[in-house]
Design an enzyme around this catalytic site. Structure first.
Site, PDB file in Angstrom:
ATOM      1  N   LYS A 178      -5.415 -16.342  19.364  1.00 49.64           N
ATOM      2  CA  LYS A 178      -6.095 -16.389  18.067  1.00 49.64           C
ATOM      3  C   LYS A 178      -6.512 -17.819  17.752  1.00 49.64           C
ATOM      4  O   LYS A 178      -5.681 -18.681  17.466  1.00 49.64           O
ATOM      5  CB  LYS A 178      -5.207 -15.878  16.927  1.00 49.64           C
ATOM      6  N   GLY A 231      -0.155 -26.205  15.167  1.00 47.03           N
ATOM      7  CA  GLY A 231      -0.757 -26.328  13.842  1.00 47.03           C
ATOM      8  C   GLY A 231       0.147 -27.109  12.930  1.00 47.03           C
ATOM      9  O   GLY A 231       0.971 -27.917  13.387  1.00 47.03           O
ATOM     10  N   THR A 233       3.057 -28.269  10.351  1.00 43.44           N
ATOM     11  CA  THR A 233       4.501 -28.047  10.317  1.00 43.44           C
ATOM     12  C   THR A 233       4.853 -26.921   9.346  1.00 43.44           C
ATOM     13  O   THR A 233       5.691 -26.061   9.660  1.00 43.44           O
ATOM     14  CB  THR A 233       5.216 -29.364   9.942  1.00 43.44           C
ATOM     15  N   GLY A 236       4.158 -23.663  10.971  1.00 49.54           N
ATOM     16  CA  GLY A 236       5.155 -23.435  12.024  1.00 49.54           C
ATOM     17  C   GLY A 236       6.451 -22.887  11.445  1.00 49.54           C
ATOM     18  O   GLY A 236       7.079 -21.992  12.020  1.00 49.54           O
ATOM     19  N   GLU A 253       4.042 -26.633  18.419  1.00 47.74           N
ATOM     20  CA  GLU A 253       3.534 -28.016  18.457  1.00 47.74           C
ATOM     21  C   GLU A 253       2.999 -28.296  17.067  1.00 47.74           C
ATOM     22  O   GLU A 253       2.026 -27.662  16.636  1.00 47.74           O
ATOM     23  CB  GLU A 253       2.406 -28.161  19.486  1.00 47.74           C
ATOM     24  N   CYS A 287      -3.032 -34.643  16.239  1.00 44.39           N
ATOM     25  CA  CYS A 287      -1.593 -34.650  15.944  1.00 44.39           C
ATOM     26  C   CYS A 287      -0.921 -35.907  16.478  1.00 44.39           C
ATOM     27  O   CYS A 287       0.101 -36.334  15.959  1.00 44.39           O
ATOM     28  CB  CYS A 287      -0.946 -33.416  16.543  1.00 44.39           C
ATOM     29  N   GLU A 386       1.329 -36.985   6.886  1.00 46.20           N
ATOM     30  CA  GLU A 386       0.253 -36.804   7.858  1.00 46.20           C
ATOM     31  C   GLU A 386      -1.067 -36.622   7.102  1.00 46.20           C
ATOM     32  O   GLU A 386      -1.226 -35.653   6.357  1.00 46.20           O
ATOM     33  CB  GLU A 386       0.525 -35.576   8.730  1.00 46.20           C
TER      34      GLU A 386
END
Ligand code: NDP
Length: 483
Positions: A178, A231, A233, A236, A253, A287, A386
């Site tokens: 996806k 993607g 955090t 995730g 990741e 990232c 980030e």
């Protein structure tokens, strides 16, 4: 073979597929803000069709029963096809993500290399024999897991898809990929190339649609055995929660806030030139972006001046111009988010030495001038969060101990660089920096042959190299009693 780029379709059970609902969504070129293509928008029924096709291919199909060399040949053919279609794939990626065409070409080359690497790995995946206390022969088998749901982001759509699809297939799994909703085009093209390469129907399925529904349905589907995700955090974390119900295998990741550490004994011009790509590459939407620089006091001013001067000269513009060094950001919302951080940095008292605004004369496209902040302290949000845009925060340091404490005072731990001529110091610092990937006197974070992934909240598991195969296999232990 002509790649279908204008009206691409999903790939389910070896066939091009529209959504059962007939729904579609528009994909936009971030450099022009114009519609690039319309793509089917999957719903729960489409996810179910794709997962069942993958499950059939895994349980009944020829894929898992193919001899290793035959499976390897399919992946070599796919690598060749990707290389043959390098130009249309690079064009698609440059138009869809807004990345400079020369970077997009390099990325497609890396994708072909990745499939080739794992094609080679198919015949090198083996277990161990173990001297057990009980008399007998004990050995392990590395077996595929089953249906793998692979969910990828918009910054390196095809590259990150290849990091998951290639090892998953090499290990003998079937996959449902996806892509991110901003950038589904090259993943759909990969679906087409996989069929052309002769992979049996259902081994590679590609579905498009919103993460909150299509992605979550995939993770929850009872026939999915493994979820690999790249993607944010926060996403995730949500995926881990969804996968917990079925105790699914999960690899992640996630985000980063990677340090660029510069000691006083370094050639500043060399550091600046080498680091430009890892600070502003992909418009900072990376990232591994070195978004916080720690520079030793003696060379702090020189570094800041040199980096700001080079940033002002960075060629920001049309991704299709071969001279362009940085294209637009992915969307208007992302640009606003990054501009928000530029405002936060100024409010926090950091000094904006370069950039941070919309380039003069730009009408359309989500462009932003690369920004450099100095006089940054470790507590500032621009030093901790980030940003995922072209913004560098530069912090001074004096000694090694406080440097290491400041570098490690982060929820993230993905990548980083250390610059010094003193190899002893480089290795001392490298041992103590809590990140999964580091470069000393260089800037490359990614090597196909070496493990890639994060410490702490930057991820779980390692992609690339032979390490990635552990993410896509179960280990079975067999003991033959010889009592
Ligand atoms: P997101 O987490 O928003 O999305 C990533 C993918 O997950 C997309 O395909 C998205 O679909 C999907 N998704 C979103 N919500 C869910 C959900 N609830 N369940 C299942 N799937 C979901 O990340 P971005 O695309 O915004 O990518 C940027 C982030 O990725 C940054 O934080 C960056 O650091 C990180 N990243 C990490 C890398 C690494 O290797 N560590 C590499 C590259 C990026 P949709 O697009 O439809 O929302």
């Amino acid at each position: 073979m002509v790649l279908e780029t204008k009206a691409p379709r999903m790939w389910i059970d070896g066939q091009p597929a529209s959504a059962v609902s007939g729904k579609e969504f528009a994909v936009v070129n971030p450099a022009t803000e114009e519609e690039l293509a319309r793509v089917p928008e999957a719903g729960a029924e489409d996810v179910d069709r794709a997962v069942r096709a993958a499950h059939r291919a895994f349980e009944e199909g020829p894929w898992t029963r193919l001899r290793p060399r035959e499976r390897a040949r399919c992946l070599f053919r796919l690598a060749d096809l990707i290389r043959e279609h390098r130009e249309p794939l690079a064009l698609l990626e440059a138009q869809n993500v807004g990345k400079p065409i020369r970077d997009a070409r390099d990325e497609v080359g890396m994708v072909a290399d990745c499939f080739e690497y794992y094609a080679g790995a198919v015949t090198k995946l083996f277990g161990e024999t173990i001297p057990t206390n009980a008399p007998g022969l004990d050995f392990t088998l590395r077996e595929p897991i089953g249906v793998c749901a692979l969910i990828v982001p918009w910054n390196f759509p095809l590259v990150i898809a290849s990091w998951k699809v290639a090892p998953a297939l090499a290990a003998g799994n079937a996959v449902v990929l996806k892509p991110a909703s901003y950038t589904p085009l090259t993943a759909l093209a990969l679906g087409q190339l996989a069929q052309e390469a002769g992979l049996p129907p259902g081994v590679v399925n590609v579905v498009a649609g919103p993460g909150g529904t299509v992605g979550a349905e995939l993770v929850r589907h009872p026939l999915v055995a493994k979820v690999a995700f790249t993607g944010e955090t926060a996403t995730g974390r949500a995926i881990m929660g969804l996968a917990a119900e079925g105790i699914k295998r999960v690899s992640l990741e996630l985000g980063g806030k990677s340090p660029l550490i510069v000691f006083e004994d370094t050639d500043i011009d060399q550091v600046v030139e080498s680091s430009l790509g890892v600070v502003y590459g992909n418009a900072g939407q990376d990232c591994c972006a070195r978004s916080r620089a720690f520079v030793q006091r003696e060379v702090y001013d020189a570094f800041c001046e040199a980096f700001a001067a080079r940033s002002r000269r960075l060629r920001v513009g049309d991704p299709l111009d071969p001279e362009t060094e940085m294209g637009p950001l992915i969307s208007g919302a992302q640009r606003e988010r990054v501009r928000g951080y530029v405002a936060v940095g100024q409010e926090e008292g950091a000094r904006l030495l370069a950039g941070g605004g919309v380039p003069a004369g730009v009408g359309r496209g989500f462009y932003l001038d690369p920004a450099v902040f100095t006089d940054v302290t470790p507590a500032m949000r621009i030093a901790r969060e980030e940003i995922f845009g072209p913004v560098l925060a530069v912090l001074p340091f004096t000694d090694e101990e406080p440097l290491i404490r400041a570098v490690n005072d982060s929820i993230y731990g993905l990548s980083g660089s250390i610059w010094t001529r003193d190899l002893g110091r480089a290795l001392r610092v490298a041992r103590r920096v809590q990140t999964g990937v580091l470069s000393i006197n260089g800037s490359t974070s990614v090597h196909l042959e070496a493990p890639f992934g994060g410490y702490k909240q930057s991820g779980l598991g390692r992609e690339l190299g032979m390490h990635a195969l552990q993410l896509y296999t179960e280990v079975k232990n067999v003991h033959i009693a010889l009592g």
